[in-house]
Motif scaffolding. Sequence first.
Motif, PDB file in Angstrom:
ATOM      1  N   THR A  19       0.799  -1.139   0.058  1.00 43.34           N
ATOM      2  CA  THR A  19       0.009  -0.078  -0.149  1.00 43.34           C
ATOM      3  C   THR A  19       0.850   1.186   0.134  1.00 43.34           C
ATOM      4  OG1 THR A  19      -1.641  -1.263   1.371  1.00 43.34           O
ATOM      5  CG2 THR A  19      -2.029   1.060   1.299  1.00 43.34           C
ATOM      6  N   ARG A 153      -5.690  -5.529  10.075  1.00 46.00           N
ATOM      7  CA  ARG A 153      -5.814  -4.858   8.738  1.00 46.00           C
ATOM      8  C   ARG A 153      -6.202  -5.745   7.573  1.00 46.00           C
ATOM      9  NH1 ARG A 153       0.323  -1.785   9.064  1.00 46.00           N
ATOM     10  NH2 ARG A 153      -0.335  -0.412  10.560  1.00 46.00           N
ATOM     11  N   ARG A 154      -5.782  -7.043   7.597  1.00 48.38           N
ATOM     12  CA  ARG A 154      -6.227  -8.057   6.695  1.00 48.38           C
ATOM     13  C   ARG A 154      -7.686  -8.393   6.789  1.00 48.38           C
ATOM     14  NH1 ARG A 154      -2.709  -7.167   3.595  1.00 48.38           N
ATOM     15  NH2 ARG A 154      -0.922  -8.748   3.204  1.00 48.38           N
ATOM     16  N   GLU A 157      -9.636  -5.540   5.480  1.00 50.35           N
ATOM     17  CA  GLU A 157      -9.571  -5.659   3.945  1.00 50.35           C
ATOM     18  C   GLU A 157     -10.688  -6.754   3.636  1.00 50.35           C
ATOM     19  OE1 GLU A 157      -5.176  -4.787   2.320  1.00 50.35           O
ATOM     20  OE2 GLU A 157      -5.677  -6.815   2.840  1.00 50.35           O
ATOM     21  N   GLN A 160     -14.262  -5.511   4.007  1.00 50.62           N
ATOM     22  CA  GLN A 160     -14.499  -4.493   2.930  1.00 50.62           C
ATOM     23  C   GLN A 160     -14.879  -5.067   1.625  1.00 50.62           C
ATOM     24  OE1 GLN A 160     -10.986  -1.811   3.359  1.00 50.62           O
ATOM     25  NE2 GLN A 160     -12.392  -0.598   4.771  1.00 50.62           N
ATOM     26  N   LYS A 161     -14.020  -6.051   1.246  1.00 49.87           N
ATOM     27  CA  LYS A 161     -14.521  -6.666   0.013  1.00 49.87           C
ATOM     28  C   LYS A 161     -15.506  -7.966   0.013  1.00 49.87           C
ATOM     29  CE  LYS A 161      -9.396  -6.858  -1.143  1.00 49.87           C
ATOM     30  NZ  LYS A 161      -8.228  -7.607  -1.211  1.00 49.87           N
TER      31      LYS A 161
END
Length: 222
Positions: A19, A153-154, A157, A160-161
Amino acid sequence: SEKEIAIAIDGPAAAGKSTVAKKVAKKLGYIYIDTGAMYRSLTFSVLNNQIDINNSELVIKHLHDITIDINANQQVFINHEDVTDAIRTEEVTKNVSAIASISEVRQEMVNRQQKLAEKRAVVMDGRDIGTQVIPDAEVKVFLVASVEERAERRHTENIQKGFPSDLGQIKHDIEKRDKMDSEREVSPLKKAADAIEIDTTSLSVDEVAKKILSLVNTKMRG
Ligand code: CDP
Ligand code: CDP
C-alpha cells in the motif's frame, strides 16, 4: 534533473508494504514492483499444474517454463494469462512460503527482479530487497507493526471486500508465515543493517508514506 534512485521496502506480512510502496511510487513517478506477487504466481502455477510442491527440482523447472509479468496497473500475468485474483487465494497464501524457501527459486527470482530494477526509478517491496535484490538501494525501509494490528488490517480488508474472515485464523496464518520467512536458510526476512525501521502500528498509510518520502528527499538532495 533529479537523481533517480531505488527504494527497497521490506517487512513481515501485512505491515503495509505494498500500500505504502504504491503511494510512494505514484508520488515520485517511479515504477512499483511487488516481488511477493512473483512468488505467489509461481506458487499458483505449481498448484494449478498439480506439481508436487515438495519436489524442488520440478518446481524450479516449472519456473524456467513460465513468464511472470506485472503491468503498471498491478495486473499479474503468467504466460500472458491474467492471474491477478488467482494469486491471492488462501491456498496460495498457505503454500507460498514453502516455495519461497527453495534456494534455486530465489536465485532465479532475484535475477529477474534485479533486471527490473536495473534502470533505478523503482520502489520494490518484499522480504529480501534491501539485503539481496538491491543491496545498494539508496533508500531502505523496514516496516513493522504488531501482529494484532497486522491481522486487524487484513481482516478489515476482507470485510470491505465482502469476503468471509476469521481474525484468529488470520493472526495464526500471519505468525506461521512470518516464522517460515524469518527462519528459512536462504535470504530470510531480515532488516538490512542500513535500513530504517518504521513501526507503523499506530500510523496511517499517509503518515508512513510521508516518512519514506522525506528519506527520499534527503537522499536526492545529498
Ligand atoms: O501477504 P503479503 O502481502 O504480506 O505477502 P507477499 O508480499 O505477497 O509475499 C508472499 C510470500 O512470498 C511471503 O510470505 C514470502 O514467503 C515470499 N516472498 C519472499 O520470500 N521474498 C520476497 N522478496 C517477497 C515475497
Ligand atoms: O504488503 P503488505 O503485506 O505488507 O501489506 P498491504 O498489502 O499493503 O496491507 C496492509 C493493509 O493495512 C492495507 O489494507 C492498508 O490500507 C492498511 N494499512 C497500512 O498499510 N499501513 C498503515 N499504516 C495502516 C493501515
